[in-house]
Scaffold this motif. Structure first.
Motif, short mmCIF file in Angstrom:
data_model
loop_
_atom_site.label_atom_id
_atom_site.label_comp_id
_atom_site.label_asym_id
_atom_site.label_seq_id
_atom_site.Cartn_x
_atom_site.Cartn_y
_atom_site.Cartn_z
N GLY A 255 1.24 11.62 -2.40
CA GLY A 255 2.49 12.39 -2.12
C GLY A 255 3.71 12.13 -1.51
O GLY A 255 2.60 12.08 0.08
N ILE A 256 4.40 11.83 -1.16
CA ILE A 256 5.60 11.25 0.18
C ILE A 256 5.50 12.96 0.90
O ILE A 256 5.91 12.62 2.26
CB ILE A 256 7.16 11.21 -0.55
N ASP A 257 4.89 13.85 0.80
CA ASP A 257 4.93 15.16 1.72
C ASP A 257 3.52 15.47 2.37
O ASP A 257 3.66 15.98 3.02
CB ASP A 257 5.45 16.79 0.51
N ARG A 258 3.08 13.69 2.52
CA ARG A 258 1.84 14.30 2.74
C ARG A 258 1.68 12.62 3.91
O ARG A 258 0.65 12.30 4.02
CB ARG A 258 0.32 14.14 2.01
N LEU A 259 3.05 12.38 3.99
CA LEU A 259 3.12 11.14 5.01
C LEU A 259 3.95 10.98 5.63
O LEU A 259 4.75 12.21 6.05
CB LEU A 259 4.03 9.94 3.65
N VAL A 260 3.15 10.80 7.22
CA VAL A 260 3.88 11.35 8.42
C VAL A 260 3.76 10.16 9.34
O VAL A 260 3.07 8.83 8.90
CB VAL A 260 3.12 12.08 8.77
N TRP A 261 4.96 9.78 9.90
CA TRP A 261 5.41 8.53 10.44
C TRP A 261 4.61 8.55 12.28
O TRP A 261 5.70 9.64 12.49
CB TRP A 261 6.85 8.01 10.72
N GLY A 262 4.67 7.96 12.72
CA GLY A 262 3.61 7.63 14.48
C GLY A 262 4.60 6.86 14.59
O GLY A 262 4.09 4.79 14.38
N SER A 263 4.67 6.93 15.81
CA SER A 263 5.29 5.41 16.77
C SER A 263 3.56 4.72 17.09
O SER A 263 4.11 3.66 17.26
CB SER A 263 5.41 5.23 18.27
N ASP A 264 2.74 5.15 17.71
CA ASP A 264 1.05 4.91 18.60
C ASP A 264 2.26 4.60 19.78
O ASP A 264 0.93 3.90 20.40
CB ASP A 264 0.99 4.17 17.82
N TRP A 265 2.94 5.21 20.14
CA TRP A 265 3.56 4.58 22.01
C TRP A 265 2.38 4.92 22.71
O TRP A 265 2.01 6.41 23.14
CB TRP A 265 4.38 5.35 21.92
N PRO A 266 1.70 4.31 23.85
CA PRO A 266 2.49 3.28 24.32
C PRO A 266 1.79 1.61 23.72
O PRO A 266 1.47 0.43 24.22
CB PRO A 266 2.05 3.61 25.64
N HIS A 267 1.34 2.14 22.74
CA HIS A 267 1.06 0.53 21.66
C HIS A 267 -0.39 0.64 22.41
O HIS A 267 -0.82 -0.68 23.07
CB HIS A 267 1.60 -0.14 21.54
N THR A 268 -1.44 1.50 22.68
CA THR A 268 -2.63 0.48 23.74
C THR A 268 -2.92 -0.57 22.70
O THR A 268 -3.39 -0.25 22.39
CB THR A 268 -3.38 2.36 24.10
N ALA B 90 0.38 -1.21 0.18
CA ALA B 90 -0.28 -0.17 -0.03
C ALA B 90 0.79 1.10 -0.33
O ALA B 90 0.63 2.00 -0.93
CB ALA B 90 -0.80 -0.19 1.29
N LEU B 91 2.49 1.71 0.50
CA LEU B 91 2.37 2.37 0.70
C LEU B 91 3.09 2.72 -0.64
O LEU B 91 2.99 4.35 -0.51
CB LEU B 91 3.84 2.19 1.65
N PRO B 92 3.68 2.25 -1.30
CA PRO B 92 3.80 2.94 -3.08
C PRO B 92 3.08 3.52 -3.38
O PRO B 92 2.38 5.12 -3.57
CB PRO B 92 4.53 1.97 -3.58
N LEU B 93 1.66 3.39 -3.25
CA LEU B 93 0.11 3.67 -4.19
C LEU B 93 0.19 4.67 -3.17
O LEU B 93 -0.79 6.06 -3.10
CB LEU B 93 -0.52 2.79 -3.83
N LEU B 94 0.19 5.08 -1.23
CA LEU B 94 -0.17 6.20 -0.61
C LEU B 94 0.63 7.59 -1.31
O LEU B 94 0.29 8.45 -1.94
CB LEU B 94 0.19 5.73 0.53
N ALA B 95 2.30 6.63 -1.74
CA ALA B 95 3.35 8.34 -2.05
C ALA B 95 2.54 8.27 -3.64
O ALA B 95 2.77 9.82 -3.52
CB ALA B 95 4.14 6.15 -1.90
N GLN B 96 2.16 7.73 -4.03
CA GLN B 96 1.44 8.48 -5.59
C GLN B 96 0.97 8.87 -5.10
O GLN B 96 0.48 10.11 -6.00
CB GLN B 96 1.13 6.96 -6.10
N SER B 97 -0.29 8.69 -4.70
CA SER B 97 -1.53 9.62 -4.33
C SER B 97 -1.71 10.47 -3.80
O SER B 97 -2.07 11.33 -3.67
CB SER B 97 -2.78 7.90 -4.04
#
Length: 278
Positions: free
Chosen positions: A224-237, A215-222
């Motif tokens: 744009g990589i400038d609208r994708l952000v990463w999150g840890s989701d800590w503490p992973h409830t 899915a990630l390449p499709l998300l990057a294409q649609s």
């Protein structure tokens, strides 16, 4: 809010929570924590993993009582931004006060709730305020419902952020209901995606990781990589026993992102979205 950051950005975690089990929890909660997730613990994880900044998101079980999150923002204002949960009739004055503390968005956790109609006039005041403040609306809802919600939000001109890959079911593949429509709407330039919570995608660990790799390449294409952000989701409830902050970083590395995409996920895109100076 003015962009402020005296510390060089090495990486931004775009989705984490802090709380204490002793806080007043809402009666309608789907989850009750049996531990504390403190700011000191969180900042320690950032340092250990070579990250410099983070975004604290109000957990659903605390409802609209954002005091613990706001207090955390005041302890590390240059490192942190916040995303709160508010009543839809919240006053502009309250929002302005939150903005001065580093709040940049409002979360709508709609998991397990009746589907709202954002065309209802009762929502227009809130979304108007958020658009004027430059804040975003963060949506947490299964993917099949997201296209309709996004379409209702777009006319307000507010930035839209989708939680945890838009919460698809990894077992259903890329052709599942809503996923293609979400990709199309991602092309509008008004929608961001959080690459986070891989373990929340309903499949096995291997199924979830494989789905995200496809899915990630499709998300990057649609989007744009400038609208994708990463999150840890800590503490992973609800997933505390099966993952960790280090594990979330390992999952990110396992995606095999290019250097350019990784830099955008961790620095460029979240710095722009959440108001950190690079």
């Amino acid at each position: 809010m003015q962009k402020t950051c005296s510390k060089s950005i090495t990486g931004i975690d775009s989705h984490a929570h802090v709380f204490s089990r002793e806080l007043n929890l809402v009666q309608s909660r789907r989850y009750t924590p049996g531990y504390d997730a403190t700011l000191a613990q969180y900042l320690g994880h950032l340092r250990t993993q070579g990250l410099s900044h983070g975004v604290l998101v109000q957990p659903s079980f605390l409802g609209t009582d954002n005091r613990y999150l706001l207090a955390a923002l005041q302890k590390a204002p240059e490192q942190l931004r916040g995303v709160v949960v508010v009543e839809r009739d919240v006053s502009r004055g309250v929002l302005n006060d939150m903005a001065r503390l580093g709040v940049v968005g409002v979360r709508l956790n709609l998991m397990g709730k009746a589907l709202p109609d954002f065309r209802d006039a009762a929502w227009s005041g809130l979304f108007g305020h958020l658009a004027e403040l430059g804040w975003h609306v963060e949506l947490h809802r299964p993917v099949e419902d997201l296209p309709g919600l996004i379409q209702q939000l777009l006319p307000f001109g507010v930035k839209i952020v989708l939680d945890h890959f838009g919460r698809p079911d990894a077992r259903l593949g890329l052709d599942q209901s809503g996923f293609g429509e979400m990709l199309e709407l991602g092309q509008c330039g008004q929608v961001w995606m959080k690459v986070s919570g891989i373990y929340r995608l309903a499949g096995t660990a291997q199924q979830n990781l494989q789905f995200v790799k496809l899915a990630l390449p499709l998300l990057a294409q649609s989007f744009g990589i400038d609208r994708l952000v990463w999150g840890s989701d800590w503490p992973h409830t609800q997933h505390e026993d099966s993952t960790s902050f280090a594990g979330a970083m390992e999952q990110l590395q396992a995606l095999g992102c290019s250097t350019q995409l990784m830099r955008s996920l961790l620095v460029g895109s979240p710095a722009e979205l959440f108001g950190f100076e690079t």
